[in-house]
Design a protein around this motif. Structure first.
Motif, mmCIF file in Angstrom:
data_model
loop_
_atom_site.group_PDB
_atom_site.id
_atom_site.type_symbol
_atom_site.label_atom_id
_atom_site.label_comp_id
_atom_site.label_asym_id
_atom_site.label_seq_id
_atom_site.Cartn_x
_atom_site.Cartn_y
_atom_site.Cartn_z
ATOM 1 N N TYR A 192 0.865 -1.178 0.000
ATOM 2 C CA TYR A 192 0.000 0.000 0.000
ATOM 3 C C TYR A 192 0.898 1.223 0.000
ATOM 4 N N ILE A 193 0.767 2.072 -1.017
ATOM 5 C CA ILE A 193 1.566 3.277 -1.122
ATOM 6 C C ILE A 193 0.638 4.459 -1.297
ATOM 7 N N SER A 194 0.717 5.430 -0.406
ATOM 8 C CA SER A 194 -0.091 6.636 -0.522
ATOM 9 C C SER A 194 0.820 7.832 -0.759
ATOM 10 N N VAL A 195 0.344 8.755 -1.607
ATOM 11 C CA VAL A 195 1.081 9.971 -1.924
ATOM 12 C C VAL A 195 0.136 11.146 -1.700
ATOM 13 N N ALA A 196 0.526 12.096 -0.870
ATOM 14 C CA ALA A 196 -0.287 13.273 -0.602
ATOM 15 C C ALA A 196 0.564 14.519 -0.847
ATOM 16 N N CYS A 197 0.038 15.444 -1.678
ATOM 17 C CA CYS A 197 0.806 16.619 -2.085
ATOM 18 C C CYS A 197 -0.054 17.879 -2.026
ATOM 19 N N PRO A 198 0.603 19.038 -2.034
ATOM 20 C CA PRO A 198 -0.154 20.282 -1.959
ATOM 21 C C PRO A 198 -1.123 20.500 -3.120
ATOM 22 N N ASP A 199 -0.799 20.008 -4.322
ATOM 23 C CA ASP A 199 -1.668 20.235 -5.481
ATOM 24 C C ASP A 199 -1.419 19.153 -6.523
ATOM 25 N N ASP A 200 -2.162 19.230 -7.618
ATOM 26 C CA ASP A 200 -2.081 18.192 -8.651
ATOM 27 C C ASP A 200 -0.704 18.155 -9.320
ATOM 28 N N ALA A 201 -0.091 19.327 -9.528
ATOM 29 C CA ALA A 201 1.203 19.357 -10.203
ATOM 30 C C ALA A 201 2.291 18.684 -9.373
ATOM 31 N N THR A 202 2.334 18.996 -8.077
ATOM 32 C CA THR A 202 3.347 18.356 -7.222
ATOM 33 C C THR A 202 3.051 16.870 -7.052
ATOM 34 N N LEU A 203 1.773 16.496 -7.088
ATOM 35 C CA LEU A 203 1.425 15.074 -7.005
ATOM 36 C C LEU A 203 1.950 14.314 -8.217
ATOM 37 N N ALA A 204 1.797 14.891 -9.402
ATOM 38 C CA ALA A 204 2.274 14.225 -10.615
ATOM 39 C C ALA A 204 3.783 14.010 -10.557
ATOM 40 N N ALA A 205 4.518 15.009 -10.076
ATOM 41 C CA ALA A 205 5.970 14.875 -9.978
ATOM 42 C C ALA A 205 6.350 13.830 -8.937
ATOM 43 N N ALA A 206 5.638 13.823 -7.810
ATOM 44 C CA ALA A 206 5.933 12.847 -6.763
ATOM 45 C C ALA A 206 5.640 11.429 -7.239
ATOM 46 N N ARG A 207 4.565 11.252 -7.978
ATOM 47 C CA ARG A 207 4.233 9.923 -8.483
ATOM 48 C C ARG A 207 5.297 9.435 -9.458
ATOM 49 N N ALA A 208 5.870 10.341 -10.238
ATOM 50 C CA ALA A 208 6.950 9.954 -11.144
ATOM 51 C C ALA A 208 8.167 9.494 -10.350
ATOM 52 N N ASP A 209 8.455 10.179 -9.236
ATOM 53 C CA ASP A 209 9.568 9.754 -8.389
ATOM 54 C C ASP A 209 9.300 8.384 -7.773
ATOM 55 N N VAL A 210 8.071 8.154 -7.334
ATOM 56 C CA VAL A 210 7.701 6.855 -6.761
ATOM 57 C C VAL A 210 7.876 5.756 -7.801
ATOM 58 N N ALA A 211 7.401 6.019 -9.014
ATOM 59 C CA ALA A 211 7.504 5.010 -10.077
ATOM 60 C C ALA A 211 8.954 4.688 -10.415
#
Length: 221
Positions: A192-211
């Motif tokens: 189970y991996i959860s990602v929480a970010c200030p907005d959609d743009a930072t979420l997209a970048a964080a998800r790329a780092d996770v991947a």
């Protein structure tokens, strides 16, 4: 979030025993002796002939979950701590690690074992059941099928493993979130991996780092 408070505890709940009051008595010397029953925790074993390396070298779609060794858990790497801008703030505490990015994104990665009670027909159905267990309002139509890396090395191509993803776009005062999970029924474990970010743009970048950094780790012999 209420759902996160109950994350992946189905197997653990089944192991909770409730004990009542007891009294101390003097045994009757004439009564037959009863030998104590000694129990031991079962140790997962890999069946003879199972080729863990071959399984790890192939993609792991939901339909391939049965190729894993029974009861040997899947893991999650800690490579995100080496990514620029990230730091590890929790290291495998009760199976959970957390990573914080300079822009305010927070990633929580959890591995749970003893997840046999969640297993259904296949890993996809099991994972849908996990989301429903966490929050009954999550319908299958809310979830997307995506992939995470299945072993291999950072910066090198490798196989992938299917996971289910729940996305919640950000709103004023509400963080953007993504939750990725999978139940490996045969392996009796879940990730189970959860990602929480200030907005959609930072979420997209964080998800790329996770991947690119947070790999699912196949069981080994």
């Amino acid at each position: 979030m209420k759902a996160q408070a109950a994350v992946l505890v189905a197997g653990a709940l089944l192991g909770v025993a409730v004990t009542g009051g007891c009294s101390v008595g003097v045994p009757d010397p004439a009564a037959p002796k009863v030998e104590p029953i000694v129990t031991a925790l079962a140790t997962p074993t890999i069946a003879p002939g199972h080729d863990a390396e071959a399984v790890a070298a192939k993609d792991m779609p939901f339909s391939a979950g049965g190729s894993l060794a029974a009861g040997v858990p899947v893991g999650i790497s800690d490579g995100l701590k080496e990514a620029p801008g990230w730091q590890q703030v929790k290291d495998n505490v009760a199976g959970e690690s957390q990573y914080l990015k300079a822009d305010g994104c927070l990633v929580a990665a959890k591995v749970r074992t003893n997840q046999g009670p969640l297993a259904r027909q296949d890993d996809k159905e099991s994972t849908l059941g996990l989301f429903a267990y966490l929050d009954p309002t999550i319908l299958p139509g809310y979830l997307k099928t995506e992939s995470l890396r299945w072993g291999s090395e950072v910066g090198k191509p490798g196989p992938s493993a299917e996971v289910m993803v729940l996305l919640k776009p950000g709103q004023p005062g509400v963080r953007s979130t993504a939750v990725m999970a999978r139940v490996f029924g045969t392996a009796a474990s879940s990730v189970y991996i959860s990602v929480a970010c200030p907005d959609d743009a930072t979420l997209a970048a964080a998800r790329a780092d996770v991947a690119g950094r947070l790999f699912l780790v196949p069981p080994s012999n």
